[in-house]
Write a protein that holds these residues in place. Structure first.
Motif, short mmCIF file in Angstrom:
data_model
loop_
_atom_site.label_atom_id
_atom_site.label_comp_id
_atom_site.label_asym_id
_atom_site.label_seq_id
_atom_site.Cartn_x
_atom_site.Cartn_y
_atom_site.Cartn_z
N GLN A 159 49.98 43.93 38.14
CA GLN A 159 49.55 42.94 39.13
C GLN A 159 49.27 43.59 40.48
N ILE A 160 50.10 44.54 40.86
CA ILE A 160 49.92 45.20 42.16
C ILE A 160 48.67 46.07 42.16
N VAL A 161 48.48 46.87 41.11
CA VAL A 161 47.30 47.73 41.04
C VAL A 161 46.05 46.87 40.93
N ARG A 162 46.12 45.76 40.21
CA ARG A 162 44.99 44.84 40.16
C ARG A 162 44.66 44.32 41.55
N GLY A 163 45.69 44.00 42.33
CA GLY A 163 45.47 43.56 43.70
C GLY A 163 44.83 44.63 44.55
N TYR A 164 45.27 45.87 44.37
CA TYR A 164 44.69 46.99 45.11
C TYR A 164 43.22 47.16 44.77
N LEU A 165 42.89 47.10 43.48
CA LEU A 165 41.50 47.23 43.07
C LEU A 165 40.66 46.07 43.60
N THR A 166 41.24 44.88 43.62
CA THR A 166 40.53 43.73 44.19
C THR A 166 40.19 43.97 45.65
N ASP A 167 41.14 44.53 46.39
CA ASP A 167 40.92 44.79 47.82
C ASP A 167 39.89 45.90 48.03
N GLU A 168 40.11 47.03 47.35
CA GLU A 168 39.35 48.24 47.68
C GLU A 168 38.11 48.45 46.82
N MET A 169 38.12 48.01 45.58
CA MET A 169 36.95 48.20 44.71
C MET A 169 36.05 46.97 44.66
N PHE A 170 36.62 45.79 44.91
CA PHE A 170 35.85 44.56 44.84
C PHE A 170 35.62 43.93 46.20
N ASP A 171 36.00 44.64 47.27
CA ASP A 171 35.82 44.14 48.63
C ASP A 171 36.43 42.75 48.80
#
Length: 550
Positions: A159-171
């Motif tokens: 869940q945390i890494v998904r959140g990180y990718l949402t922030d940084e990879m998906f703007d």
């Protein structure tokens, strides 16, 4: 400065080597030249400037301090269960959060403890975690006393890494109605191996199939498809646009992207932002890709390696705009100065074309794959591709011991949560500023121009020396270089004469006369020196041209 002592035949033979192997040869040449240089006996050798490999010379200290502070808490939890000299027990979940809070209050002097608490508080608030369960996962994982369960990735970690990718990879704008599943891997390199391997083993790709590479690209993407395991028919999508003034843009013309319309092209691989040009895909290219998939090639698999995405403001991965078709590979190595940690992830949305293609396979294929995965589940046909990658990563038979080591997953969590804090955003701005400053110094020393581009990551720069020769002295000078020298001759001269080591852009499927400079691994002023040396080599060629009547 004298030209290289090597014959043209010897120089030509070097071009057979991978850029990273060729780099080692350049280092040997530079070292030998330092030793043999007249007047050097008894003097300090000139410092070698190796800008050939992109290992950053910065590290994120805050999350690492938090990691070590967590280790002290985890050891305390272990000793609480079982104390006998150096022997402890497995941390227990009940009351874990309360004991963590007490640990934080009673150890204010411990480096990293405040960031650790801030990270835990943020995770609980943002993701709605049960505090006991989350703190226990951190403590137990940092001890490393269990196999990874689930093997693909720990639940809170995902869940945390998904959140990180949402922030940084998906703007911060994930695709609607989609859930991203993750597989934690031993860096981005392992992720690449697992993707290629499982696509072939599951019959999604077959030996000899046609795939596309968006080039220039990180060398393994060029070399893996050529292995006899795959022997893919490779279509190259080339970044070949120039500005009106003759400066190479490293951008893709519409007709190059249009090669992907062909349904026989089953997969396209890209590094975004690119390596070596270090540019994020333009909106125009993304929109064209979306159109191609939507209208002409709906089963096209997109593999996007987005390790440099955090260096571009507002970066948005193809996995955000083509969620059903894209396998996302990400590594924490470059942003956090963590190449030695080997932290990577493969991300795939739950609704994806690969699983749909598995469901549509013929009876023979399904029976073959049922035999392959039948020891893992009573319904192997329903096993998702991302879970098959986990099994394949351990030859299926060792699936019960698969997964990234738990201490590594903890570091991944703390890096991700750091990014969600104000301190992490400030850190991100600083490392972006570092690489852009180095780029400016390199160009100042070399007197070279590059195209202005707001999507420039600047982690590397690829300089087209032949295009620069034509821009500054005309086509006759560029023709002279091509006719009289091998493309790696400038790199050999740099190594022999100045102890500078760069990589050849041709090895990345870029122009043969281009060079790649890493802007991540040397001190700022070293790039000014490298620029000066590049300019001196250019002047040397110009003198040789003039001597021949140019």
């Amino acid at each position: 400065m004298p030209k290289t002592k090597l014959s043209r035949e010897e120089i030509r033979s070097f071009a057979q080597l991978s850029p990273f192997e060729l780099k080692d040869r350049f280092i040997e040449i530079a070292t030998a030249a330092q030793r043999d240089r007249p007047g050097q006996k008894g003097k300090a050798a000139r410092a070698m400037l190796n800008a050939g490999r992109g290992n950053p010379n910065w590290v994120a200290t805050g999350p690492r301090e938090a990691y070590h502070a967590l280790g002290y808490f985890a050891i305390e939890e272990s000793r609480r269960v079982w104390t006998a000299d150096d022997l402890g027990g497995m941390p227990q979940e009940p009351g874990c959060a309360e004991r963590f809070d007490r640990f934080v209050r009673t150890h204010p002097e411990l480096p990293g403890v405040e960031m650790l608490k801030a990270s835990v508080d943020l995770a609980v608030k943002r993701f709605g975690f049960d505090r006991d369960a989350f703190v226990h996962e951190l403590a137990d994982a940092s001890i490393g006393d269990n196999y990874p369960v689930p093997d693909r990735i720990l639940p809170h970690t995902e869940q945390i890494v998904r959140g990180y990718l949402t922030d940084e990879m998906f703007d911060h704008r994930p695709p609607e109605g989609q859930t991203l599943s993750l597989f934690a891997t031993e860096g981005g390199t392992a992720a690449m191996c697992y993707v290629f391997d499982s696509l072939l083993k599951n019959g999604i790709l077959e030996k000899g199939d046609r795939i596309a590479l968006m080039v220039p690209v990180f060398t393994p993407y060029v070399e893996i498809p050529e292995l006899d395991t795959y022997d893919f028919d490779v279509v190259r999508v080339e970044a070949s646009l120039f500005t009106e003034t003759g400066v190479r843009q490293w951008r893709y013309p519409e007709e190059e992207i249009a090669k992907l319309v062909d349904p026989s092209v089953k997969m396209v691989c890209c590094v975004n932002p690119s390596n070596p040009p270090s540019l994020a895909l333009s909106t125009r290219v993304t929109e064209q890709l979306v159109s191609i998939v939507g209208e002409r090639n709906p089963n096209l698999i997109v593999v996007t390696d987005d390790v440099y995405g955090t260096f571009v403001e507002g970066f948005r991965s193809l996995a955000a705009d083509l969620p059903r078709n894209t396998l996302l590979v990400y590594s924490y190595s470059k942003h956090y100065g963590a190449t030695g940690w080997r932290l990577g992830v493969i991300a795939l949305h739950d609704d994806n074309v690969i699983d749909a293609m598995l469901s549509a396979q013929n009876r023979e294929q399904k029976e073959r794959l049922a035999r392959r995965y039948g020891t893992l589940t009573l319904e192997p046909g329903k096993m998702r591709f991302i879970d098959r990658m986990v099994a394949d990563s351990r030859q299926v038979a060792l699936n019960h011991t698969a997964g990234l080591s738990l201490p590594q997953q903890v570091m991944m969590v703390l890096f991700s949560l750091f990014d969600m804090l104000d301190e992490g955003q400030a850190y991100k701005r600083r490392i972006r500023a570092i690489v852009h400053q180095r780029l400016e110094l390199l160009l100042e020393g070399a007197h070279m121009k590059i195209s202005e581009d707001p999507k420039r990551a600047a982690y590397y720069i690829e300089l087209d020396l032949l295009a620069e020769a034509e821009r500054t002295r005309g086509k006759a000078f560029a023709d002279f270089l091509e006719q009289h020298y091998e493309p790696i001759d400038p790199l050999l001269r740099l190594a022999e004469q100045t102890s500078v080591v760069l990589l050849n852009g041709g090895g990345f499927d870029g122009p043969e006369w281009s060079v790649r400079v890493s802007l991540a691994n040397l001190d700022d002023l070293d790039y000014l020196k490298i620029g000066h040396h590049l300019r001196a080599i250019f002047e040397e060629y110009a003198e040789e041209w003039a001597a021949q009547g140019g």
